[in-house]
Scaffold this active site. Structure first.
Site, PDB file in Angstrom:
ATOM      1  N   GLU A 173      33.063  60.093  58.752  1.00 63.44           N
ATOM      2  CA  GLU A 173      33.471  58.677  58.677  1.00 63.44           C
ATOM      3  C   GLU A 173      32.731  57.904  57.586  1.00 63.44           C
ATOM      4  O   GLU A 173      32.174  56.834  57.830  1.00 63.44           O
ATOM      5  CB  GLU A 173      33.277  57.995  60.041  1.00 63.44           C
ATOM      6  CG  GLU A 173      34.175  58.569  61.112  1.00 63.44           C
ATOM      7  CD  GLU A 173      34.179  57.785  62.426  1.00 63.44           C
ATOM      8  OE1 GLU A 173      33.339  56.888  62.613  1.00 63.44           O
ATOM      9  OE2 GLU A 173      35.040  58.091  63.267  1.00 63.44           O
ATOM     10  N   GLU A 292      38.600  63.851  65.506  1.00 66.83           N
ATOM     11  CA  GLU A 292      38.140  63.028  66.638  1.00 66.83           C
ATOM     12  C   GLU A 292      39.355  62.296  67.174  1.00 66.83           C
ATOM     13  O   GLU A 292      39.997  61.543  66.431  1.00 66.83           O
ATOM     14  CB  GLU A 292      37.080  62.006  66.213  1.00 66.83           C
ATOM     15  CG  GLU A 292      35.725  62.606  65.955  1.00 66.83           C
ATOM     16  CD  GLU A 292      34.643  61.550  65.722  1.00 66.83           C
ATOM     17  OE1 GLU A 292      34.696  60.459  66.342  1.00 66.83           O
ATOM     18  OE2 GLU A 292      33.753  61.831  64.900  1.00 66.83           O
TER      19      GLU A 292
HETATM   20  O1  AHR Z   1      32.742  60.220  69.110  1.00 62.43           O
HETATM   21  C1  AHR Z   1      31.939  59.088  69.063  1.00 62.43           C
HETATM   22  C2  AHR Z   1      31.778  58.512  67.676  1.00 62.43           C
HETATM   23  O2  AHR Z   1      32.996  57.961  67.268  1.00 62.43           O
HETATM   24  C3  AHR Z   1      31.415  59.472  66.568  1.00 62.43           C
HETATM   25  O3  AHR Z   1      30.055  59.662  66.448  1.00 62.43           O
HETATM   26  C4  AHR Z   1      31.943  58.784  65.347  1.00 62.43           C
HETATM   27  O4  AHR Z   1      32.283  59.693  64.326  1.00 62.43           O
HETATM   28  C5  AHR Z   1      33.112  57.968  65.852  1.00 62.43           C
HETATM   29  O5  AHR Z   1      33.091  56.680  65.374  1.00 62.43           O
END
Ligand code: AHR
Length: 511
Positions: A173, A292
């Protein structure tokens, strides 16, 4: 009664089911590692400290690949801190989650754990505070057979054989202002390009994932992907996507339709990647790594929200975002899995975030039991049953209107066909809160022989859609038999209960 008609044709396929779609994520965050997968001294822990009760559930979940060690955590992490004799490893402040990282668990431990779990590793490197040198050194440490300082150090630290990690994320990210070492698209694109080049000089067989946007609502979404891929196109194989969804008060209709946002997000990133391909006259395609995704209830006032945890001072693995999932969440997760599968021609990797305790399908208590959340079930069933080819689906469904997406199909679906077993599997959601859905499935080119599995996740009798599985009450929500299925010739009829996610497996022969 709502109605839907679904047609599949055994010859109309999207591509082979990418088994890496059933990925998960272990971050050094909250209690995912410590008292999640790892808890020395727990009655169920083995000599290495790996909780066998959790491992049993991980295997049952069927995760195929696990991303590690972060997440936001990785952008301030020194991989070297997790190597060597445990008593000599440094305790460090982790700024991402405002906790103290003991480093008792590191890559060697994760490699051993992943072997017990039977999962592939997807390793993320730190492109926040570190760069090209640390990245190539980690690849040499992990994958070089021996005879160099770093590969011999790995052997001295207990693993003579290389870890053979193929799949690597180039940071996390990096478009997000919250990220330690946040960068502009040009800054990140150049760094990722050089890190990728240096990593592949050590091990040319690596598969590399460049960071896409943190979500489709970032102000830089689209432009970010374009710039990053313009820099990295020749060096990387995948671009990442992240997305989290939640039910907003008074708008369950939009929440139930969230997979439409996921569909659109995926299709936009495919279009952007292909535009860069055309412009750069490249021949290869960049595929997508949705590394994610999940339901995540962001409530800054909650005791386990990152904001509140941060106010409580530096502690070791406190509770952070330990969301308890209900029936509605599980149905929505089922539709996310359907969306990922429908896009399996381009989404080749997907990781539900996270695996244990932190927004996770599995929960565990320190010194106590481990259990399955509601969202465990759609994942486990699809990971088990989606094999062979993904089928194209024509759905004509009654619709409902919601604030965010307007008219939306009540019935959502995905399907696979495995030529070797002759089995077709349908994964179907009914988004209606009140009505059952009568669904007619037509199998072109196939005749149904018998229904081999029919199960549904729905609200248990006498309870409501907010029912959860938890420590006090136990596991109330799970898969139960779906009775109303009839199959004959090319027709299968099924009645899907209101607010449900179902799996129907049918043995077929050529029709
Ligand atoms: O999964 C939780 C968090 O969400 C992770 O660390 C991050 O990459 C995202 O913003």
């Amino acid at each position: 009664m709502a109605r839907a008609r679904i047609v599949i044709d055994r010859d109309f396929t999207i591509g082979e089911v990418p088994r890496r779609l059933f990925g998960s994520f272990v971050e050094h965050m909250g209690r995912c590692v410590y008292s999640g997968i790892y808890e020395p001294g727990h009655p169920e822990a083995d000599e290495a400290g790996f909780r066998q009760d959790v491992l049993k559930l991980v295997r049952e979940l069927g995760a195929t690949v696990v991303r590690y060690p972060g997440g936001n955590f990785v952008s301030g992490y020194n991989w070297e801190d997790g190597m060597g004799p445990v008593e000599q490893r440094p305790r460090r402040l982790d700024g991402a989650w405002h906790t103290v990282e003991t480093n008792v668990f590191g890559l060697h431990e994760f490699v051993d754990w992943s072997r017990q779990a039977g999962v592939e590793i997807m390793e993320a490197i730190n492109l926040g505070t570190r760069g090209v040198d640390a990245a190539r050194e980690l690849v040499e440490y992990a994958n070089h057979p021996g005879g160099t300082y770093l590969s011999d150090l790995r052997a001295a630290n207990g693993h003579k054989d290389p870890f053979a990690i193929k799949l690597w994320c180039l940071g996390n990210e990096m478009d997000g202002p919250w990220q330690i070492g946040h960068k502009t698209a040009d800054e990140y694109g150049r760094l990722a390009q050089e890190a990728a080049k240096a990593m592949r000089l050590v091990d040319p067989s690596l598969e590399l994932v460049a960071c896409g946007s943190s979500n489709a609502h970032m102000p830089t979404f689209g432009a970010w992907e374009q710039t990053v891929l313009a820099h990295t196109y020749d060096q990387v194989d995948y671009i990442s996507l992240h997305a989290y969804y939640q039910e907003e008060a008074g708008d369950v209709g939009s929440f139930l339709a969230s997979a439409r946002d996921m569909d659109q997000f995926i299709e936009s990133v495919v279009a952007t990647a292909d535009a860069v391909r055309a412009r750069g006259k490249h021949s290869k395609h960049i595929n997508l790594s949705f590394d994610e995704w999940n339901v995540w209830y962001s409530r800054p006032g909650d005791a386990d929200s990152p904001e509140q945890v941060g106010n409580l001072g530096w502690r070791e693995h406190p509770r952070v975002i330990e969301d308890e999932y209900n029936v509605t969440d599980a149905v929505v997760v089922g539709t996310f899995l359907n969306s990922l599968l429908r896009h399996g021609d381009r989404v080749k990797i997907a990781n539900q975030a996270q695996l244990v305790n932190v927004i996770a399908p599995i929960r565990s208590e320190a010194g106590g039991p481990a259990w399955r959340q509601t969202i465990f079930w759609p994942f486990a069933r699809m990971a088990e049953l989606a094999t062979g080819q993904i089928l194209q689906l024509t759905i004509e469904s009654d619709r409902y209107t919601n604030a965010r997406f307007g008219d939306t199909d009540l019935v959502d679906g995905a399907a696979t066909f495995n030529e070797e077993t002759g089995r077709v599997v349908f994964f179907l959601a009914n988004r209606s809160l009140e009505e059952a859905a009568d669904v007619e499935l037509t199998l072109r080119g196939l005749d149904a022989v018998r229904v081999t599995r029919a199960e549904v996740l729905r609200t248990p009798a006498g309870q409501d859609r907010f029912t959860t599985n938890n420590l006090a009450r136990g596991e109330h929500v799970g898969m139960t038999p779906l009775r109303d299925v009839t199959a004959g010739g090319q027709e299968v009829r099924v009645s899907l209960p209101a607010l449900s996610w179902s799996v129907i497996e049918i043995e077929t022969r050529l029709g």
